[in-house]
Each structure stands twice: as structure tokens, then as C-alpha cells.
Design a protein around this motif. Structure first.
Motif, short mmCIF file in Angstrom:
data_model
loop_
_atom_site.label_atom_id
_atom_site.label_comp_id
_atom_site.label_asym_id
_atom_site.label_seq_id
_atom_site.Cartn_x
_atom_site.Cartn_y
_atom_site.Cartn_z
N LYS A 115 0.86 -1.18 0.00
CA LYS A 115 0.00 0.00 0.00
C LYS A 115 0.89 1.23 0.00
CE LYS A 115 -0.40 0.26 5.04
NZ LYS A 115 -1.32 0.32 6.20
N ILE A 116 0.32 2.35 -0.40
CA ILE A 116 1.08 3.59 -0.43
C ILE A 116 1.18 4.12 1.00
CG2 ILE A 116 1.16 5.94 -1.30
CD1 ILE A 116 -0.27 5.01 -3.79
N GLU A 117 2.37 4.02 1.58
CA GLU A 117 2.59 4.49 2.95
C GLU A 117 2.57 6.01 3.02
OE1 GLU A 117 2.90 2.82 5.69
OE2 GLU A 117 3.29 0.75 5.08
N THR A 118 3.21 6.63 2.06
CA THR A 118 3.31 8.09 2.05
C THR A 118 3.66 8.55 0.64
OG1 THR A 118 4.55 9.99 2.90
CG2 THR A 118 5.73 7.91 2.75
N HIS A 119 3.24 9.76 0.29
CA HIS A 119 3.64 10.35 -0.98
C HIS A 119 4.85 11.26 -0.82
CE1 HIS A 119 -0.57 9.23 -1.99
NE2 HIS A 119 -0.08 9.05 -3.20
N LEU A 120 5.33 11.40 0.41
CA LEU A 120 6.52 12.22 0.69
C LEU A 120 6.42 13.62 0.08
CD1 LEU A 120 9.40 9.60 0.30
CD2 LEU A 120 8.43 10.52 2.41
N GLY A 121 5.25 14.23 0.23
CA GLY A 121 5.07 15.59 -0.24
C GLY A 121 4.83 15.72 -1.73
N PRO A 124 0.78 17.03 -4.72
CA PRO A 124 0.41 18.04 -5.74
C PRO A 124 0.95 17.74 -7.13
CG PRO A 124 1.27 19.07 -3.74
CD PRO A 124 1.58 17.62 -3.65
N TYR A 125 1.86 16.76 -7.24
CA TYR A 125 2.55 16.52 -8.52
C TYR A 125 2.29 15.12 -9.07
CZ TYR A 125 5.03 20.29 -6.14
OH TYR A 125 5.32 21.43 -5.44
N LEU A 126 1.19 14.49 -8.66
CA LEU A 126 0.96 13.08 -9.01
C LEU A 126 0.80 12.86 -10.50
CD1 LEU A 126 -1.49 11.96 -6.17
CD2 LEU A 126 0.97 11.55 -6.35
N LYS A 127 0.38 13.86 -11.26
CA LYS A 127 0.12 13.68 -12.70
C LYS A 127 1.32 14.04 -13.56
CE LYS A 127 -4.03 12.42 -11.76
NZ LYS A 127 -4.35 10.97 -11.83
N VAL A 141 9.96 10.29 -5.11
CA VAL A 141 9.12 9.29 -5.77
C VAL A 141 9.75 7.90 -5.63
CG1 VAL A 141 8.13 8.55 -7.97
CG2 VAL A 141 8.22 10.98 -7.40
N ALA A 142 11.07 7.81 -5.80
CA ALA A 142 11.75 6.51 -5.69
C ALA A 142 11.62 5.94 -4.29
CB ALA A 142 13.22 6.67 -6.07
N ILE A 143 11.75 6.77 -3.28
CA ILE A 143 11.61 6.30 -1.89
C ILE A 143 10.17 5.90 -1.61
CG2 ILE A 143 11.82 6.96 0.53
CD1 ILE A 143 14.12 8.83 -0.32
N ALA A 144 9.20 6.71 -2.06
CA ALA A 144 7.79 6.37 -1.85
C ALA A 144 7.44 5.06 -2.54
CB ALA A 144 6.90 7.51 -2.37
N ARG A 145 8.01 4.83 -3.72
CA ARG A 145 7.76 3.57 -4.44
C ARG A 145 8.31 2.38 -3.65
NH1 ARG A 145 10.49 2.93 -10.23
NH2 ARG A 145 12.35 2.82 -8.91
N ALA A 146 9.51 2.54 -3.09
CA ALA A 146 10.11 1.45 -2.31
C ALA A 146 9.29 1.17 -1.05
CB ALA A 146 11.55 1.81 -1.95
N SER A 243 13.09 20.82 -1.76
CA SER A 243 13.60 19.99 -2.86
C SER A 243 12.55 19.72 -3.92
CB SER A 243 14.09 18.64 -2.30
OG SER A 243 13.03 17.95 -1.70
N THR A 244 11.36 20.30 -3.76
CA THR A 244 10.30 20.06 -4.72
C THR A 244 10.09 21.28 -5.60
OG1 THR A 244 8.69 20.74 -3.07
CG2 THR A 244 9.10 18.40 -3.27
N PHE A 245 10.62 21.21 -6.78
CA PHE A 245 10.33 22.25 -7.77
C PHE A 245 10.30 21.59 -9.13
CE2 PHE A 245 14.50 22.62 -9.75
CZ PHE A 245 15.34 22.13 -8.75
N ILE A 246 9.51 22.18 -10.00
CA ILE A 246 9.28 21.59 -11.33
C ILE A 246 10.22 22.22 -12.33
CG2 ILE A 246 7.56 21.19 -13.13
CD1 ILE A 246 5.43 21.49 -10.98
N GLU A 247 10.80 21.36 -13.16
CA GLU A 247 11.60 21.85 -14.27
C GLU A 247 10.66 22.12 -15.44
OE1 GLU A 247 14.64 19.09 -15.19
OE2 GLU A 247 15.73 19.38 -13.33
N PRO A 248 10.37 23.38 -15.76
CA PRO A 248 9.42 23.63 -16.85
C PRO A 248 9.96 23.11 -18.17
CG PRO A 248 10.56 25.65 -16.23
CD PRO A 248 10.95 24.61 -15.22
N PRO A 249 9.13 22.41 -18.94
CA PRO A 249 9.60 21.91 -20.24
C PRO A 249 9.86 23.06 -21.19
CG PRO A 249 7.24 21.58 -20.02
CD PRO A 249 7.73 22.09 -18.69
N PRO A 250 10.86 22.92 -22.03
CA PRO A 250 11.13 23.99 -23.00
C PRO A 250 9.96 24.17 -23.96
CG PRO A 250 12.38 22.00 -23.55
CD PRO A 250 11.75 21.76 -22.20
#
Length: 498
Positions: A115-121, A124-127, A141-146, A243-250
Motif C-alpha cells: 500500500k502507499i505508505e506516504t507520498h513524501l510531499g 500536488p505533482y501526481l500527474k 518518488v523513488a523512496i515512496a515507491r520502495a 527539494s520540490t520544484f518543477i523543471e518547466p519543459p522547454p
């Protein structure tokens, strides 16, 4: 000798002092090309412990984790682990075609457990897709997946190595709090002495493939070394960064010269065509005459186009039904590739016109012969692209699935199929073009309704404007089919950075 599981029932641990041992390594040895990477490693890890493994590069730290995870076999010694460990890789290994939410849910989809224990913040970026994330977000995301695997043991191979110092501090703090909250047993490889001492209950020093020493470090470390002087002032001003910021696509740019280039080439084509029509009007009708022929024979051209598309689509379907499974099998097995390749190449080398009389004898002049002709012409690209696509699925992703205990169907449906899809769709572009060509060729050879038959019959009756009109409609169909596959490709592969 190598075993994978420790006893984990309460009765079996009744006589043991708590907490029980969940990892036991005895005399572990690993060799690569005759070189010893690990030598006589003995280690016991208790349930709930945080163990940091530190040492110089090439000392065997990552290899030790891979052996515990079951990704690398030991040449000697014994490995006992309570269940299948979850693993966070240094490069995170997020599947690029899956969103944040889908990546986190992957182990649950593969095994039906966890089960999903946590989304680790990351809620807001699930999509978002991995290429839209910063390094810190990918680590989350890698830690939440593990954690979603619900494994007793969590292996972490330098997961913060690529992060800057301030982001790394924040992750150290959050990881320590996560360990206290979940009680997971964690083995953490790092090159940072401060990080190891701050996070771990014990620090294992691994040098030259051997354990040099094991130090008790519980509650001995600190999150930062910047405690006095100018360094302390800078540390206070900078704080612990997010540590959560989005890299805007060019932004996709379409240079104006591309549009002008297409218009220019089109104008040049019609200019040359008009000049040829003026020089030899008997055999080359002008663009205006062809346009008039299209208008006058619109109904006939529409019926012929539908007949041609029917043959082309049947051929495409046949190519996919035969080419996809055969290409997949050849991609998975070099032996099958060596077995089938000579026959496939020979079949492609034989001109269709030579095979046509045999098809007439066996299947007559009807739809069957035309469809088989289209398949013979168009199957090669989809077959080869599937074979290449399966082989290009990165081995590192296969290791992720291995640590999750994925079934063969899980590997195919969640990894091999979506991973090979970009190459397969590239081959499909060529397949649809060849299928249309094959349909026209089949109509030339076997007759019946269709644009190929119409163009040929009108040519024989010296109605060249009508023949050119049939060719023009064929060109339009070809562009439309190619554009349809291109649109499908752009939609399916929307996760890729443009």
C-alpha cells in the motif's frame, strides 16, 4: 551457498533477544572476472536498525547491496534475508512513461500486495512525468515507491549523491524522521561521513571488499557541520531548502523557415508539373485538368479509395498480428533471431511480382491474395522494430522489476511493451506507408476495385487526367495515414521531453 529468507514467525524468535536479526551475511565473497570484490564479509543486521555503509569508491558497497537484493549472486558464503528487500537506486530508475502516481503504485500493481505508505510531499505533482521533476522530487518518488512494497528491509544506494548540499540536508532530516516513524530496517550506502554518522545506528566501514570496522553511531551525528563563524551565518541565511520544484519543459518552437520551406517546395512541385504539362500535354495533364477529373469522378474515386483502404488495413492488421509476436520472440531470444532471419530476409528480397502467380493459383484473384501481398510487403518494419525495441529496454529497469518480484506478465505489460513502444511506433509509420503501396501494387496485379486498378485502367484507355486523379488521391491517403500514426505516436509518447 546462498539462501534468501530468514525465519520470521514469533515462535521461531521466542528464545532470541529482541529485536530479531533480519539480515545475516556469513563469509560472503563476490568475484568479477577473477577479481575479488567482496571477501569474507560477515554482518548481522537487526530489525529496525539503520546501517550506513561507507568506504572508498570500488570498495564493494553497491555490490554488497545488490547481493542482498538478489541482483548479484555470491560466489561463496551465505546470504539470509527476511523477505524480498525494496531498493532505492542511485539513479532512481523511474519509468519515464508512468506518472508520479503510477510510479509509486508500480509494486502494488505488479504483486497485488502493499500500500502507499506516504507520498513524501508529492501529492500536488501526481500527474507529472519524471522528465518534469527535479532531482529531489525524483528521489522522493523513488523512496515512496520502495515504501509501497511493504518490505521489511529497505536498501538505499547513494540516493542523495546527485543532490546539492542544502537539499541533501533536508533529505537527511526527513529520512531520519521516516525511519523513526516506520521502523524499517535500512541499509544506506554513502560517501559522506557526516551523513553516515547522523543517520545510522551503526556505520560499516568497507575497504578493499572487507569490513574494516563497525562503529556504534546512534545519536552521535548532527545534520550540518556549519556550526560556527561565517559558515554558521551562511547556513542560517540559506536554511534548509525545499527539494520540490518543477523543471518547466522547454517551449516547442517551430521556426518560420519550416513552414516557408514546405510552401516553397509545394510551389516548386506544381511549377515543374505545369511546365511538363505545357511541353507534353498528351501524356501529362495539367493540375487544373486533374482537379477537374477529381471533381467529375468524385464518387468513383471515393469508392476506389475505400476499397484500397480496406486492403491496406487488412494488411496492416495481418502485419501486426504476425510481426509483433514474432519480433518479440526474436528480441528475447538470439537463437530464434538466427533461426528466422535468413528466411525473413530471403522473403523480403523476392519481388512480389514473382510470388503473384503462386498466390493466384492458391487463393485466386480476390481479397485474400491482395491481403497476403500487402502483408509480405509491410511486415518487415514492424517485425524488426519490435525486435529492436524489446532489446533496447534498459537492463536497469529490469532490475527494478526483479526487486519487486514481478511476474513474467508484469514485466511484459508494465515494462517491455511500453518500453518498446517508441521504436515499434516508428516502425509502424513505415508499415502503413508500405501497406498502402502494397495495396496499390496488388490492385495492379490482381485487378478488381481500388485506386491502383482505376489508375491502371484509365492509363490504358489514355484518360491520363483520371489516372493522375487516382494517383493524387493515393498520395493524400498516404499523407493522412502517416499523419494518423504520427499523431498516435505523439499522444502515446507524450511523457517524453520535447
Amino acid at each position: 551457498m546462498q539462501a534468501r529468507h530468514l525465519p520470521s514467525t514469533p515462535e521461531e524468535h521466542l528464545e532470541l533477544e529482541s529485536p530479531p536479526t533480519v539480515i545475516r551475511l556469513s563469509g560472503l565473497g563476490v568475484q568479477f572476472d577473477g577479481r575479488e570484490v567482496l571477501k569474507g564479509v560477515d554482518l548481522e543486521v537487526r530489525k529496525g536498525e539503520f546501517i550506513a555503509i561507507i568506504g572508498p569508491s570500488g570498495g564493494g558497497k553497491s555490490t554488497l547491496l545488490r547481493v542482498i537484493a538478489g541482483l548479484q549472486k555470491a560466489h561463496q558464503g551465505r546470504v539470509e534475508v527476511a523477505g524480498q528487500p525494496a531498493m532505492v537506486f542511485q539513479d532512481y530508475r523511474l519509468l519515464p512513461w508512468r506518472t508520479v502516481e503510477q510510479n509509486i503504485r508500480l509494486p502494488i500493481e505488479l504483486t497485488g500486495r502493499g500500500k502507499i505508505e506516504t507520498h513524501l510531499g508529492m501529492k500536488p505533482y501526481l500527474k507529472l512525468y519524471p522528465h518534469q521533476l527535479s532531482g529531489g522530487m525524483k528521489a522522493r518518488v523513488a523512496i515512496a515507491r520502495a515504501l509501497a512494497q511493504e518490505a521489511e528491509v529497505l536498501l538505499m544506494d547513494e540516493p542523495f549523491a546527485a543532490l546539492d548540499a542544502l537539499v541533501r540536508e533536508r533529505f537527511n532530516l526527513e529520512l531520519k524522521q521516516l525511519h523513526e516513524r516506520t521502523g524499517k530496517t535500512i541499509l544506506f550506502v554513502t560517501h559522506s561521513i557526516r551523513e553516515a554518522v547522523y543517520l545510522a545506528d551503526r556505520v560499516v566501514v568497507l575497504t578493499g571488499g572487507r569490513i574494516d570496522t563497525i562503529l556504534e553511531t546512534k545519536d552521535q551525528g548532527r545534520i550540518t557541520a556549519f556550526t560556527d563563524g561565517l559558515e554558521a551565518e551562511l547556513r542560517e541565511r540559506l536554511g534548509v531548502v525545499d527539494s520540490t520544484f518543477i523543471e518547466p519543459p522547454p517551449k516547442p518552437l517551430r521556426p518560420p523557415w519550416e513552414i516557408f520551406g514546405v510552401l516553397g517546395l509545394g510551389s516548386l512541385f506544381f511549377l515543374i508539373w505545369s511546365l511538363l504539362a505545357a511541353r507534353i500535354p498528351l501524356f501529362v495533364p495539367s493540375p487544373a485538368q486533374v482537379g477537374q477529373a477529381m471533381a467529375a469522378n468524385f464518387s468513383l474515386l471515393l469508392q476506389s479509395a475505400w476499397a484500397t483502404l480496406e486492403v491496406a488495413f487488412l494488411g496492416i492488421a495481418g502485419s501486426l498480428l504476425l510481426g509483433l509476436p514474432l519480433g518479440y520472440a526474436m528480441g528475447r531470444s538470439r537463437a530464434l533471431e538466427r533461426l528466422f532471419s535468413p528466411f525473413i530476409v530471403a522473403l523480403q528480397a523476392v519481388p512480389t511480382i514473382i510470388i503473384a502467380p503462386l498466390l493466384v493459383i492458391w487463393f485466386g484473384y480476390g481479397l485474400s491474395s491482395k491481403t497476403i501481398t500487402v502483408i509480405l510487403i509491410s511486415i518487415f518494419p514492424v517485425l524488426v522494430s519490435t525486435m529492436v525495441g524489446v532489446r533496447e529496454v534498459d537492463r536497469v529497469y529490469r532490475e527494478v522489476f526483479q526487486t519487486m518480484g514481478a511476474s513474467a506478465w508484469g514485466v511484459f505489460s508494465k515494462l517491455e511493451f511500453p518500453g518498446a513502444l517508441p521504436v515499434v511506433l516508428g516502425g509502424l509509420r513505415l508499415t502503413v506507408s508500405l501497406a498502402l503501396i502494397g495495396a496499390v501494387v496488388a490492385e495492379f496485379v490482381f485487378g478488381g476495385a481500388g485506386l491502383g486498378y482505376l489508375a491502371n485502367s484509365e492509363r490504358l484507355n489514355f484518360r491520363y487526367a483520371n489516372a493522375f486523379a487516382a494517383v493524387g488521391v493515393t498520395v493524400v491517403l498516404g499523407i493522412a495515414l502517416y499523419g494518423l500514426v504520427a499523431w498516435l505516436e505523439s499522444y502515446v509518447l507524450r511523457y517524453r521531453r520535447r
